[in-house]
Design a protein around this motif. Structure first.
Motif, mmCIF file in Angstrom:
data_model
loop_
_atom_site.group_PDB
_atom_site.id
_atom_site.type_symbol
_atom_site.label_atom_id
_atom_site.label_comp_id
_atom_site.label_asym_id
_atom_site.label_seq_id
_atom_site.Cartn_x
_atom_site.Cartn_y
_atom_site.Cartn_z
ATOM 1 N N ASP A 83 0.745 -1.149 -0.069
ATOM 2 C CA ASP A 83 0.019 -0.031 -0.044
ATOM 3 C C ASP A 83 0.853 1.187 -0.099
ATOM 4 O O ASP A 83 0.476 2.281 -0.845
ATOM 5 C CB ASP A 83 -1.188 0.050 1.239
ATOM 6 N N TYR A 84 1.915 1.183 0.926
ATOM 7 C CA TYR A 84 2.659 2.395 0.517
ATOM 8 C C TYR A 84 3.449 2.615 -0.615
ATOM 9 O O TYR A 84 3.586 3.817 -1.285
ATOM 10 C CB TYR A 84 3.842 2.243 1.831
ATOM 11 N N ILE A 102 -1.348 4.208 -1.645
ATOM 12 C CA ILE A 102 -2.558 3.983 -0.853
ATOM 13 C C ILE A 102 -2.551 4.874 0.565
ATOM 14 O O ILE A 102 -3.322 5.308 0.895
ATOM 15 C CB ILE A 102 -3.288 2.774 -0.876
ATOM 16 N N THR A 103 -1.198 4.742 1.348
ATOM 17 C CA THR A 103 -1.065 5.028 2.493
ATOM 18 C C THR A 103 0.337 5.550 2.552
ATOM 19 O O THR A 103 1.245 5.367 1.756
ATOM 20 C CB THR A 103 -1.169 3.872 3.587
ATOM 21 N N ASP A 104 0.579 6.636 3.640
ATOM 22 C CA ASP A 104 1.913 7.195 3.664
ATOM 23 C C ASP A 104 2.616 6.452 4.889
ATOM 24 O O ASP A 104 3.572 6.748 5.429
ATOM 25 C CB ASP A 104 1.672 8.722 4.284
ATOM 26 N N GLN A 105 1.865 5.526 5.579
ATOM 27 C CA GLN A 105 2.267 4.559 6.434
ATOM 28 C C GLN A 105 3.257 3.377 5.901
ATOM 29 O O GLN A 105 2.617 2.832 5.167
ATOM 30 C CB GLN A 105 1.273 3.887 7.317
#
Length: 74
Positions: free
Chosen positions: A58-59, A63-66
């Motif tokens: 996802d990173y 999709i996410t910054d986590q």
């Protein structure tokens, strides 16, 4: 997709495009095209890159910054 993340992660890990291409088993030019967003990255390469850099897919795809990957199912 956040292609710049691939480049930043590679540079932060002191790797060259040739190093990553060898790791993935592809030509450097093919990897360069993934990094520049010219070609879509196969899912198996995304999995391997997420394992190499210890980040979630996802990173990698924005999709996410986590960065933290999800816990593995056993």
């Amino acid at each position: 997709m956040q292609f710049q993340r691939l480049e930043h992660l590679r540079i932060d890990n002191d790797k060259t495009q040739a190093d990553i291409a060898r790791y993935l088993g592809c030509h450097r030019e093919v990897y360069r095209r993934y990094e520049k967003g010219v070609r879509q990255i196969p899912i198996d390469f995304l999995i391997r890159l997420s394992e190499l850099y210890h980040v979630s897919i996802d990173y990698l795809v924005g999709i996410t910054d986590q960065k933290k990957p999800y816990p593995r199912n056993k």
